[in-house]
Write a protein that holds these residues in place. Sequence first.
Motif, PDB file in Angstrom:
ATOM      1  N   ARG A  56      15.221  40.870  62.750  1.00 47.04           N
ATOM      2  CA  ARG A  56      16.487  40.826  63.488  1.00 47.04           C
ATOM      3  C   ARG A  56      17.235  42.145  63.349  1.00 47.04           C
ATOM      4  O   ARG A  56      17.856  42.619  64.315  1.00 47.04           O
ATOM      5  CB  ARG A  56      17.347  39.650  62.992  1.00 47.04           C
ATOM      6  N   ARG A  57      17.173  42.752  62.154  1.00 50.70           N
ATOM      7  CA  ARG A  57      17.820  44.056  61.975  1.00 50.70           C
ATOM      8  C   ARG A  57      17.146  45.116  62.851  1.00 50.70           C
ATOM      9  O   ARG A  57      17.818  45.946  63.469  1.00 50.70           O
ATOM     10  CB  ARG A  57      17.759  44.474  60.502  1.00 50.70           C
ATOM     11  N   ASP A  58      15.817  45.091  62.913  1.00 50.77           N
ATOM     12  CA  ASP A  58      15.097  46.044  63.762  1.00 50.77           C
ATOM     13  C   ASP A  58      15.477  45.869  65.222  1.00 50.77           C
ATOM     14  O   ASP A  58      15.653  46.859  65.957  1.00 50.77           O
ATOM     15  CB  ASP A  58      13.584  45.868  63.596  1.00 50.77           C
ATOM     16  N   ALA A  59      15.598  44.605  65.657  1.00 48.97           N
ATOM     17  CA  ALA A  59      15.935  44.350  67.049  1.00 48.97           C
ATOM     18  C   ALA A  59      17.351  44.813  67.368  1.00 48.97           C
ATOM     19  O   ALA A  59      17.608  45.390  68.436  1.00 48.97           O
ATOM     20  CB  ALA A  59      15.785  42.853  67.356  1.00 48.97           C
ATOM     21  N   ARG A  60      18.301  44.598  66.441  1.00 46.21           N
ATOM     22  CA  ARG A  60      19.682  45.018  66.677  1.00 46.21           C
ATOM     23  C   ARG A  60      19.812  46.535  66.690  1.00 46.21           C
ATOM     24  O   ARG A  60      20.596  47.090  67.467  1.00 46.21           O
ATOM     25  CB  ARG A  60      20.608  44.426  65.606  1.00 46.21           C
ATOM     26  N   SER A  61      19.039  47.191  65.830  1.00 43.19           N
ATOM     27  CA  SER A  61      19.143  48.649  65.759  1.00 43.19           C
ATOM     28  C   SER A  61      18.450  49.346  66.920  1.00 43.19           C
ATOM     29  O   SER A  61      18.685  50.537  67.156  1.00 43.19           O
ATOM     30  CB  SER A  61      18.542  49.143  64.442  1.00 43.19           C
ATOM     31  N   GLY A  62      17.603  48.615  67.622  1.00 43.47           N
ATOM     32  CA  GLY A  62      16.881  49.212  68.740  1.00 43.47           C
ATOM     33  C   GLY A  62      15.740  50.111  68.316  1.00 43.47           C
ATOM     34  O   GLY A  62      15.232  50.900  69.126  1.00 43.47           O
ATOM     35  N   GLU A  63      15.330  50.018  67.044  1.00 42.21           N
ATOM     36  CA  GLU A  63      14.249  50.873  66.556  1.00 42.21           C
ATOM     37  C   GLU A  63      12.931  50.589  67.275  1.00 42.21           C
ATOM     38  O   GLU A  63      12.144  51.483  67.523  1.00 42.21           O
ATOM     39  CB  GLU A  63      14.073  50.680  65.049  1.00 42.21           C
ATOM     40  N   ARG A  64      12.695  49.332  67.584  1.00 42.84           N
ATOM     41  CA  ARG A  64      11.476  48.976  68.292  1.00 42.84           C
ATOM     42  C   ARG A  64      11.677  47.642  68.995  1.00 42.84           C
ATOM     43  O   ARG A  64      12.624  46.901  68.710  1.00 42.84           O
ATOM     44  CB  ARG A  64      10.288  48.870  67.340  1.00 42.84           C
ATOM     45  N   THR A  65      10.775  47.348  69.915  1.00 41.12           N
ATOM     46  CA  THR A  65      10.819  46.089  70.650  1.00 41.12           C
ATOM     47  C   THR A  65       9.925  45.080  69.944  1.00 41.12           C
ATOM     48  O   THR A  65       8.757  45.369  69.651  1.00 41.12           O
ATOM     49  CB  THR A  65      10.329  46.281  72.094  1.00 41.12           C
ATOM     50  N   LEU A  66      10.464  43.906  69.673  1.00 39.54           N
ATOM     51  CA  LEU A  66       9.700  42.884  68.974  1.00 39.54           C
ATOM     52  C   LEU A  66       8.659  42.267  69.896  1.00 39.54           C
ATOM     53  O   LEU A  66       8.875  42.114  71.099  1.00 39.54           O
ATOM     54  CB  LEU A  66      10.624  41.785  68.451  1.00 39.54           C
ATOM     55  N   THR A  67       7.525  41.903  69.309  1.00 40.77           N
ATOM     56  CA  THR A  67       6.499  41.185  70.063  1.00 40.77           C
ATOM     57  C   THR A  67       6.924  39.730  70.248  1.00 40.77           C
ATOM     58  O   THR A  67       7.927  39.280  69.678  1.00 40.77           O
ATOM     59  CB  THR A  67       5.156  41.234  69.325  1.00 40.77           C
ATOM     60  N   VAL A  68       6.157  39.005  71.026  1.00 39.34           N
ATOM     61  CA  VAL A  68       6.461  37.587  71.259  1.00 39.34           C
ATOM     62  C   VAL A  68       6.430  36.819  69.936  1.00 39.34           C
ATOM     63  O   VAL A  68       7.312  35.995  69.652  1.00 39.34           O
ATOM     64  CB  VAL A  68       5.456  36.980  72.257  1.00 39.34           C
ATOM     65  N   VAL A  69       5.413  37.074  69.121  1.00 41.59           N
ATOM     66  CA  VAL A  69       5.310  36.396  67.821  1.00 41.59           C
ATOM     67  C   VAL A  69       6.487  36.772  66.932  1.00 41.59           C
ATOM     68  O   VAL A  69       7.081  35.916  66.271  1.00 41.59           O
ATOM     69  CB  VAL A  69       3.980  36.752  67.136  1.00 41.59           C
ATOM     70  N   GLU A  70       6.852  38.039  66.918  1.00 42.24           N
ATOM     71  CA  GLU A  70       7.965  38.487  66.079  1.00 42.24           C
ATOM     72  C   GLU A  70       9.286  37.883  66.533  1.00 42.24           C
ATOM     73  O   GLU A  70      10.137  37.549  65.696  1.00 42.24           O
ATOM     74  CB  GLU A  70       8.038  40.008  66.088  1.00 42.24           C
ATOM     75  N   ARG A  71       9.465  37.743  67.837  1.00 36.73           N
ATOM     76  CA  ARG A  71      10.704  37.108  68.319  1.00 36.73           C
ATOM     77  C   ARG A  71      10.780  35.662  67.857  1.00 36.73           C
ATOM     78  O   ARG A  71      11.860  35.159  67.547  1.00 36.73           O
ATOM     79  CB  ARG A  71      10.773  37.192  69.848  1.00 36.73           C
ATOM     80  N   GLY A  72       9.638  34.978  67.818  1.00 33.81           N
ATOM     81  CA  GLY A  72       9.631  33.602  67.323  1.00 33.81           C
ATOM     82  C   GLY A  72       9.971  33.533  65.844  1.00 33.81           C
ATOM     83  O   GLY A  72      10.778  32.692  65.415  1.00 33.81           O
ATOM     84  N   ILE A  73       9.363  34.420  65.052  1.00 27.24           N
ATOM     85  CA  ILE A  73       9.638  34.440  63.614  1.00 27.24           C
ATOM     86  C   ILE A  73      11.091  34.809  63.346  1.00 27.24           C
ATOM     87  O   ILE A  73      11.726  34.279  62.425  1.00 27.24           O
ATOM     88  CB  ILE A  73       8.686  35.416  62.908  1.00 27.24           C
ATOM     89  N   ALA A  74      11.646  35.700  64.160  1.00 28.07           N
ATOM     90  CA  ALA A  74      13.032  36.134  63.970  1.00 28.07           C
ATOM     91  C   ALA A  74      14.031  34.997  64.163  1.00 28.07           C
ATOM     92  O   ALA A  74      15.186  35.114  63.742  1.00 28.07           O
ATOM     93  CB  ALA A  74      13.354  37.278  64.932  1.00 28.07           C
ATOM     94  N   GLN A  75      13.607  33.899  64.790  1.00 32.81           N
ATOM     95  CA  GLN A  75      14.498  32.758  64.979  1.00 32.81           C
ATOM     96  C   GLN A  75      14.684  31.931  63.709  1.00 32.81           C
ATOM     97  O   GLN A  75      15.592  31.105  63.634  1.00 32.81           O
ATOM     98  CB  GLN A  75      13.925  31.843  66.079  1.00 32.81           C
ATOM     99  N   LEU A  76      13.808  32.163  62.703  1.00 34.98           N
ATOM    100  CA  LEU A  76      13.892  31.362  61.485  1.00 34.98           C
ATOM    101  C   LEU A  76      15.220  31.591  60.773  1.00 34.98           C
ATOM    102  O   LEU A  76      15.664  32.724  60.613  1.00 34.98           O
ATOM    103  CB  LEU A  76      12.729  31.718  60.548  1.00 34.98           C
ATOM    104  N   THR A  77      15.844  30.510  60.341  1.00 35.03           N
ATOM    105  CA  THR A  77      17.150  30.576  59.685  1.00 35.03           C
ATOM    106  C   THR A  77      17.079  29.916  58.312  1.00 35.03           C
ATOM    107  O   THR A  77      16.130  29.196  57.991  1.00 35.03           O
ATOM    108  CB  THR A  77      18.217  29.851  60.520  1.00 35.03           C
TER     109      THR A  77
END
Length: 269
Positions: free
Chosen positions: A77-98
């Motif tokens: 989530r930090r990587d996605a907010r910073s714009g360092e890279r674009t998350l893959t589909v799998v990474e976007r799913g994992i990033a939803q974990l709370t």
Amino acid sequence: MGTITIGDAALKAFGLLTRERSPARSGAPHRTGAPVLRDSLEAGTFEEVFWTAPARGETDRLLHVARKTLDAARRLRRDARSGERTLTVVERGIAQLTGSAVRVFEEILTLARLNRGRVYPSYDYLAEATGLGRATVGRALRILEAIGFLVRQRRFNRVKNDGPGPRYVQTSNAYRPLLPGSVRPYLPRWMRPSPAPDDAVQHHADQALETNAMLKTLSCRELAQITVSGPLGKILAKLGETIDRTEREAQTGPQPLKDSMNIRIAVLA
């Protein structure tokens, strides 16, 4: 519990067969007026093949994996907010974990350990046990299921009544915790399963070749008998016997008909 295996594929096939025997459950109001959610199975008809007793220490290991995956989700989530890279589909799913999802998973694992894998809590029970809201519990379960930490099966019960025909009511879901393969690359190296030795991989490959060579020597009836068991195996054996008889009478090469039988067994198995 554990990684998804061929047993899970068989479970899916069992679910399809069960749905064929059960009344229609499209999610619309039942003809008797009782709503039943889509893809629900009748309670008591499938649980023995759905649930699996956890091995010693397995629930603790799964919880540890979930917590490490939560750390990975925060980094993603930090990587996605910073714009360092674009998350893959799998990474976007994992990033939803709370953290709430991990807390719900912890409670499900506790029930699995105490009840030998038989897990069927209601949303209200999970909400009370975790101190979370009912909506938060529902969202957590969806996240866990999407990542692969859970398999969830809806259930319904039959209710006797004085009117015509049976009625059905929704009951609590059945749950099975799993170790999703998608999270392994995001775990610490020491938590990842070690790769199989090269000689073991070669041994399995040689065994597969020998098995395939042996299967090609069998008749269609013999192939059906050793490939599929139970009532379905008996039906396929009779079908194979018919193919063998037709093959002998036609006096044409056996290979085309045997290939046809192999395809049918592969689809039905």
